[in-house]
Every structure is written in C-alpha cells, then in structure tokens.
Design an enzyme around this catalytic site. Structure first.
Site, PDB file in Angstrom:
ATOM      1  N   ASP A 101      44.207  34.506  33.403  1.00 13.49           N
ATOM      2  CA  ASP A 101      43.277  35.902  34.181  1.00 13.49           C
ATOM      3  C   ASP A 101      43.805  37.093  33.202  1.00 13.49           C
ATOM      4  O   ASP A 101      43.239  38.171  33.584  1.00 13.49           O
ATOM      5  CB  ASP A 101      43.346  36.002  35.470  1.00 13.49           C
ATOM      6  CG  ASP A 101      42.589  35.455  36.425  1.00 13.49           C
ATOM      7  OD1 ASP A 101      41.977  34.291  36.073  1.00 13.49           O
ATOM      8  OD2 ASP A 101      43.568  34.894  37.602  1.00 13.49           O
ATOM      9  N   ASN A 102      44.780  36.379  32.754  1.00 15.86           N
ATOM     10  CA  ASN A 102      45.475  38.128  32.032  1.00 15.86           C
ATOM     11  C   ASN A 102      44.990  38.301  30.599  1.00 15.86           C
ATOM     12  O   ASN A 102      44.378  37.244  29.625  1.00 15.86           O
ATOM     13  CB  ASN A 102      47.055  38.329  31.811  1.00 15.86           C
ATOM     14  CG  ASN A 102      47.518  38.236  33.007  1.00 15.86           C
ATOM     15  OD1 ASN A 102      47.758  38.715  33.810  1.00 15.86           O
ATOM     16  ND2 ASN A 102      48.188  36.552  33.487  1.00 15.86           N
ATOM     17  N   GLN A 108      34.694  35.506  43.120  1.00 19.28           N
ATOM     18  CA  GLN A 108      36.116  35.640  41.947  1.00 19.28           C
ATOM     19  C   GLN A 108      36.594  34.089  41.026  1.00 19.28           C
ATOM     20  O   GLN A 108      36.528  34.650  40.282  1.00 19.28           O
ATOM     21  CB  GLN A 108      37.246  36.147  42.818  1.00 19.28           C
ATOM     22  CG  GLN A 108      38.579  36.558  42.325  1.00 19.28           C
ATOM     23  CD  GLN A 108      37.893  37.795  42.079  1.00 19.28           C
ATOM     24  OE1 GLN A 108      37.217  38.631  42.656  1.00 19.28           O
ATOM     25  NE2 GLN A 108      39.249  37.878  41.148  1.00 19.28           N
ATOM     26  N   ASP A 139      30.195  48.242  29.109  1.00 18.62           N
ATOM     27  CA  ASP A 139      29.587  48.440  27.544  1.00 18.62           C
ATOM     28  C   ASP A 139      28.994  47.523  27.541  1.00 18.62           C
ATOM     29  O   ASP A 139      27.540  47.527  27.036  1.00 18.62           O
ATOM     30  CB  ASP A 139      30.856  47.377  26.377  1.00 18.62           C
ATOM     31  CG  ASP A 139      32.046  48.012  25.975  1.00 18.62           C
ATOM     32  OD1 ASP A 139      32.367  49.357  26.353  1.00 18.62           O
ATOM     33  OD2 ASP A 139      32.912  48.055  25.245  1.00 18.62           O
TER      34      ASP A 139
END
Length: 319
Positions: free
Chosen positions: A127-128, A263, A274
């Site tokens: 998740d990083n 999630q 963006d």
C-alpha cells in the site's frame, strides 16, 4: 473548436517521465523509507533502477496526467487533447515522447540539451509508495508551472479571456496557495473553472482571509473573486477524497457523492485528482452539462485508484 466539432483540451506544464518499480529490499539497502518523497541530485540513481529492475514507464506530471485521462475518456478522435512542455535531449525524453504517442495525446515538447528530462521514480510496495525526483532541472519545483513561468500562464490566460475560451486552473498543492499566492492571484481573474481538493481549498481560504473553514463557503467566496471575462461566471470544483465533490454553479453550491469502492480494491490514490480533472474536461469539450462533467471525473478517479500510477485499461466503460 477543433477536431470533429470537439473543443480542444490544451495543457501546459513541465512534463515528467515516471518510472515505476516494486522492490522493498532495494529501499532498505539505500536507506529509504517506503513512504518517502524526496529529491536526488544525480541521474545515475535512475539509470541504476532501470538496469536492476523491471520498470514501467509513464508520461506524467499533474497536467499531463489530466490530458492523458481526458484523451482516454474521449477515445476518438485522437489528439483532441494537446500538451506543451519542455524535455531534455536524452533517452528519458525519447521514452516520454513514445508514451505520449501511445496515449494518443498531441504532445509538443521543446527539446533542449542544457538540462535532463524531468524524471521521477516511484517504488510501489504493497500500500506504500516512495517517490524520488531528479533535482538537476533548473525549473524544478515539483512541476507546478505557476512557480516557473507566470508570464507564460498569463499569456495563455489573457488569450482565453479575450477570445471567450475556457481557462481552467488547478490549485495543485497547499504550498502554491501559501508561498506563491501573489502569482496565483495575478492569474485568478482569468480563471473560468477552478479545481482543488479540500486541503488546498482550506489553505487558499486561510491565505485569502476568507475567515471560514466551511468548504461550500470557501467555494462561494472563490467564485466571487474578481474576474475579467464577464461572459462566464466562474465555476469552482473542490474534491474531498471519498467525501462528496463540491461545485458552485450560478447562485447554488451542490455536493455530488463519489462512486463507492471497497478499500481492498484501492491500489494507489496518486493521480486521483489529476484523473478527476481529466474526466471532467473530457465531457466539457463535448458541451456536456457540468453535472455530467462531475460524473465523468468521479468515474475516471475511481478507475485510476484501482491501478498503480495514473494508468488505466484500454477503453473506459463510462455511460
């Protein structure tokens, strides 16, 4: 108006060639935290990453991301979305041109030999996401064009105003509102559509002395700031992540719910803002309603956060 009755999307920013890879052991070896964002001074690190890992290349930078997404949502005709920027005469610049061509974007890059192409490497581990950017560019300040060429932006903004064309601006980051507010407010009178997220909106309100933290009130106050082209009332659009998107239109402020997502399906939220702008613009150039523009923005962001970086499937499924 441009191709087949479409209005054209025109984006202006310093482009970035984005290299993405995945290897947590490498981060530990070079003593980098898996969530760090930092600059490096030598391009050799990027060359090392390319040699050691299987990488993916993407044409990036906030504006170029939005232009790519707009073209993806439109599909055909190709090259409705146009991008202008500056690159180095190097291999990363060559890759950037190839990737823009693959995205069917009408990219016009000024090529020079003094400085290298803006380059960013993203290491995605679970998740990083760790981001490293090259510092050597003379114009480096995270690619936000307002900080490097106010004269260029004003030239485009005044042309749009004088010819009743739509000029859009994204607040981009809180530091723009705080440290470049003088330049920002020189451009603001020409802004027809103002984009931002909740953090940027809060900082903008604080710096402008709006004396409110309510995002709807901030949107209304931003809408009422002085404007050159009286033929168009300013539209203000503030996203809030998983919360509803706020939009001013006429005398009303409306909040539109975002699309739901589990999630577990979220891969990477970088580029979601963006993508929202790109989706919004894809409908704007087709003269769709602002409500439809918001729906398209939500759809685009929902797709992009399911992928690493600002990437997407071959075709959209938006109706």
């Amino acid at each position: 108006r441009g191709v087949c009755g479409f209005m054209l999307v025109f984006g202006l920013q310093r482009p970035w060639e984005v290299t993405s890879f995945s290897d947590s052991d490498y981060l530990h070896a070079v003593k980098i935290c898996c969530t760090d964002r930092f600059v490096v001074k030598e391009i050799s690190l990027f060359e090392e990453i390319v040699k050691k890992f299987k990488v993916e290349y993407h044409a990036g930078g906030a504006t170029q991301n939005s232009v790519k997404v707009a073209q993806w949502m439109i599909q055909e005709p190709h090259k409705v979305a146009t991008f202008f920027g500056c690159i180095g005469n190097d291999k990363f610049g060559k890759i950037l041109k190839e990737k823009a061509e693959e995205a069917h974007v009408d990219a016009h890059y000024y090529e020079q030999s003094e400085e290298p192409t803006g380059t960013c490497a993203a290491c995605i581990t679970g998740d990083n996401r760790s981001i490293m950017c090259l510092e050597k560019q003379k114009h480096l300040l995270w690619g936000f064009f307002l900080t490097v060429s106010l004269e260029s932006i004003l030239k485009v903004a005044k042309h749009a105003s004088e010819n009743n064309k739509i000029f859009c601006l994204n607040l981009s980051a809180p530091f723009i509102c705080e440290f470049f507010k003088e330049a920002l407010m020189k451009v603001m009178p020409y802004v027809d559509i103002l984009f931002g997220n909740e953090t940027e909106a809060a900082t903008f309100a604080q710096e402008q002395g709006f004396e409110t933290e309510d995002i709807e009130e901030i949107a209304k106050k931003a809408q009422s700031l002085p404007k050159e082209n009286k033929k168009r009332q300013r539209i203000v659009v503030f996203t809030q992540g998983k919360e509803g998107t706020v939009m001013t239109k006429g005398d009303k402020v409306e909040t539109f719910p975002v699309l739901e997502i589990n999630q577990s399906e979220i891969v990477d939220t970088t580029g979601a803002g963006d993508a929202f702008v790109g989706g919004f613009l894809s409908q704007l150039v087709q003269d769709k309603t602002f409500e439809q523009c918001i729906r398209a923005g939500h759809y685009s962001a929902n797709v992009i956060i399911r992928h690493a970086g600002c990437t997407f499937p071959e075709k959209p499924d938006f109706h």
